[in-house]
Design a protein around this motif. Structure first.
Motif, mmCIF file in Angstrom:
data_model
loop_
_atom_site.group_PDB
_atom_site.id
_atom_site.type_symbol
_atom_site.label_atom_id
_atom_site.label_comp_id
_atom_site.label_asym_id
_atom_site.label_seq_id
_atom_site.Cartn_x
_atom_site.Cartn_y
_atom_site.Cartn_z
ATOM 1 N N LEU A 1 0.811 -1.219 0.000
ATOM 2 C CA LEU A 1 0.000 0.000 0.000
ATOM 3 C C LEU A 1 0.844 1.269 0.000
ATOM 4 O O LEU A 1 0.499 2.250 -0.663
ATOM 5 N N VAL A 2 1.937 1.271 0.749
ATOM 6 C CA VAL A 2 2.768 2.478 0.816
ATOM 7 C C VAL A 2 3.336 2.812 -0.560
ATOM 8 O O VAL A 2 3.281 3.963 -1.022
ATOM 9 N N GLY A 3 3.886 1.797 -1.226
ATOM 10 C CA GLY A 3 4.423 2.040 -2.558
ATOM 11 C C GLY A 3 3.351 2.426 -3.568
ATOM 12 O O GLY A 3 3.568 3.312 -4.397
ATOM 13 N N LEU A 4 2.182 1.774 -3.494
ATOM 14 C CA LEU A 4 1.093 2.114 -4.411
ATOM 15 C C LEU A 4 0.586 3.531 -4.174
ATOM 16 O O LEU A 4 0.318 4.277 -5.126
ATOM 17 N N TYR A 5 0.468 3.895 -2.910
ATOM 18 C CA TYR A 5 -0.024 5.248 -2.599
ATOM 19 C C TYR A 5 0.956 6.298 -3.124
ATOM 20 O O TYR A 5 0.544 7.299 -3.727
ATOM 21 N N ARG A 6 2.226 6.086 -2.908
ATOM 22 C CA ARG A 6 3.228 7.054 -3.375
ATOM 23 C C ARG A 6 3.245 7.132 -4.895
ATOM 24 O O ARG A 6 3.347 8.226 -5.476
ATOM 25 N N LEU B 1 -4.925 9.688 -7.402
ATOM 26 C CA LEU B 1 -5.685 9.350 -6.210
ATOM 27 C C LEU B 1 -7.144 9.761 -6.398
ATOM 28 O O LEU B 1 -7.466 10.680 -7.159
ATOM 29 N N ASN B 2 -8.039 9.071 -5.698
ATOM 30 C CA ASN B 2 -9.482 9.320 -5.786
ATOM 31 C C ASN B 2 -9.998 9.133 -7.214
ATOM 32 O O ASN B 2 -10.897 9.843 -7.668
ATOM 33 N N SER B 3 -9.423 8.174 -7.911
ATOM 34 C CA SER B 3 -9.826 7.879 -9.286
ATOM 35 C C SER B 3 -10.326 6.444 -9.376
ATOM 36 O O SER B 3 -9.768 5.534 -8.746
ATOM 37 N N THR C 1 -7.370 3.379 1.281
ATOM 38 C CA THR C 1 -6.099 4.095 1.200
ATOM 39 C C THR C 1 -6.016 5.008 -0.014
ATOM 40 O O THR C 1 -5.537 6.149 0.084
ATOM 41 N N LEU C 2 -6.484 4.524 -1.152
ATOM 42 C CA LEU C 2 -6.301 5.252 -2.401
ATOM 43 C C LEU C 2 -7.448 6.195 -2.736
ATOM 44 O O LEU C 2 -7.376 6.902 -3.751
ATOM 45 N N PRO D 1 -15.299 3.260 -2.598
ATOM 46 C CA PRO D 1 -16.162 2.113 -2.906
ATOM 47 C C PRO D 1 -17.161 1.850 -1.792
ATOM 48 O O PRO D 1 -17.123 2.470 -0.721
ATOM 49 N N LEU D 2 -18.043 0.907 -2.044
ATOM 50 C CA LEU D 2 -19.153 0.657 -1.127
ATOM 51 C C LEU D 2 -18.680 0.127 0.220
ATOM 52 O O LEU D 2 -19.254 0.465 1.259
ATOM 53 N N THR D 3 -17.656 -0.699 0.229
ATOM 54 C CA THR D 3 -17.166 -1.242 1.495
ATOM 55 C C THR D 3 -16.656 -0.138 2.415
ATOM 56 O O THR D 3 -16.855 -0.189 3.633
ATOM 57 N N VAL D 4 -15.997 0.864 1.845
ATOM 58 C CA VAL D 4 -15.503 1.990 2.650
ATOM 59 C C VAL D 4 -16.660 2.896 3.058
ATOM 60 O O VAL D 4 -16.684 3.422 4.175
ATOM 61 N N GLY D 5 -17.636 3.074 2.171
ATOM 62 C CA GLY D 5 -18.781 3.909 2.515
ATOM 63 C C GLY D 5 -19.598 3.331 3.656
ATOM 64 O O GLY D 5 -20.078 4.070 4.531
#
Length: 301
Positions: free
Chosen positions: A148-153, A161-163, A241-242, A250-254
């Protein structure tokens, strides 16, 4: 010499079963065996064990807010407005749209890449084939959480992000290996003579794949599709994270937003969960036969 004549034997009279005895035999054949009754009872018990949590989820989703802490199993009245309120007062509609786009886009991208890769791997004996399959298998050992850290960066520097496309690419990348493995096994099980006969009749390699091999491997394609769709639908960590904007999550985060620091809106949380499982249930109902045939193909020779 005396000529002997043989008279034909009279035909045996058909046996007639009395009506009372026939009814007794029919009744006896319809009576289930004790083993059948035991298996049916165990099946119903297991079904009840798995269905009780869903029943509790639906009942809690319909429970009024002032009865959430009551010890009763059923509420005094069913609050159907909970579904309307959770849809209006939150971004659940946007979250559902994002999840549908991510799940459908990831599934389509995985199939577009996995089908030709698996077909080439199954048909061509190129140098490094086993190493390629091993590397595909090794990618399944990496958990999205560890990357996640590498993907986020990476996506932060790319401004992605937010796409929705970011979530589609990540979900497709983490589900591609499974699709390649299962489709390679299906393509390898289909005789090459079928494609050779089609190519003799005038079809090229691509035409033989689309018209001959792919329809025969359709149970495997459907199995890869449904598993990729479910994995993308239930993904939580990468979506959290992203995507930081509520409308792009997405729905799981909502649904997770109904869990606060000090209180949990259980009625809205379970109402959103019911809404989240409806599309998956519909999808399974439509292609359940293909999934079962895909999972059991090759188990009986």
């Amino acid at each position: 010499m005396t000529q002997q004549t043989y008279a034909p034997r009279p035909a045996a009279a058909p046996s007639v079963v009395p009506a009372g005895e026939h009814r007794a035999l029919t009744r006896r054949s319809r009576t289930p065996r004790p083993r059948t009754l035991l298996i049916a009872a165990i099946a119903w018990f297991l079904a009840a064990v798995f269905l009780v949590p869903y029943a509790e989820m639906i009942i809690t989703a319909l429970r009024p807010a002032h009865e959430l802490r009551d010890a009763t199993y059923f509420p005094s009245e069913f609050e159907w407005a909970n579904f309307v309120d959770v849809w209006r007062e939150s971004h659940l509609g946007d979250n559902l749209r994002v999840t549908l786009l991510v799940a459908a886009g990831s599934t389509l991208l995985v199939l577009l890449v996995a089908v030709p890769a698996a077909y080439y791997t199954a048909r061509m004996r190129f140098r490094g084939r086993k190493l390629f399959l091993l590397l595909v298998l090794v990618t399944q050992m990496f958990q999205p959480t560890s990357l996640l850290v590498g993907l986020y960066r990476e996506f932060y520097q790319l401004g992605m992000l937010n796409s929705v496309w970011t979530l589609i690419l990540c979900n497709a990348a983490f589900n591609l290996a499974f699709a390649i493995w299962i489709l390679t096994a299906y393509f390898s099980a289909i005789p090459e003579a079928l494609e050779e006969a089609a190519m003799i009749d005038g079809l090229g390699r691509g035409g033989a794949l689309l018209r001959i091999t792919l329809p025969l491997a359709m149970p495997g394609v459907v199995t890869a599709m449904i598993f990729t769709f479910i994995a993308a639908w239930n993904e939580f960590v990468m979506g959290l994270t992203l995507s930081t904007v509520p409308e792009s999550q997405p729905l799981t985060v909502g649904i997770n937003s109904f869990i606060g620091n000090y209180t949990v809106q259980w009625n809205y949380l379970f109402a959103g969960s019911v809404i989240a499982i409806v599309p998956v249930v519909i999808l399974f109902a439509l292609i359940e036969r293909k999934v079962v045939s895909g999972l059991t193909a090759g188990s009986v020779k």
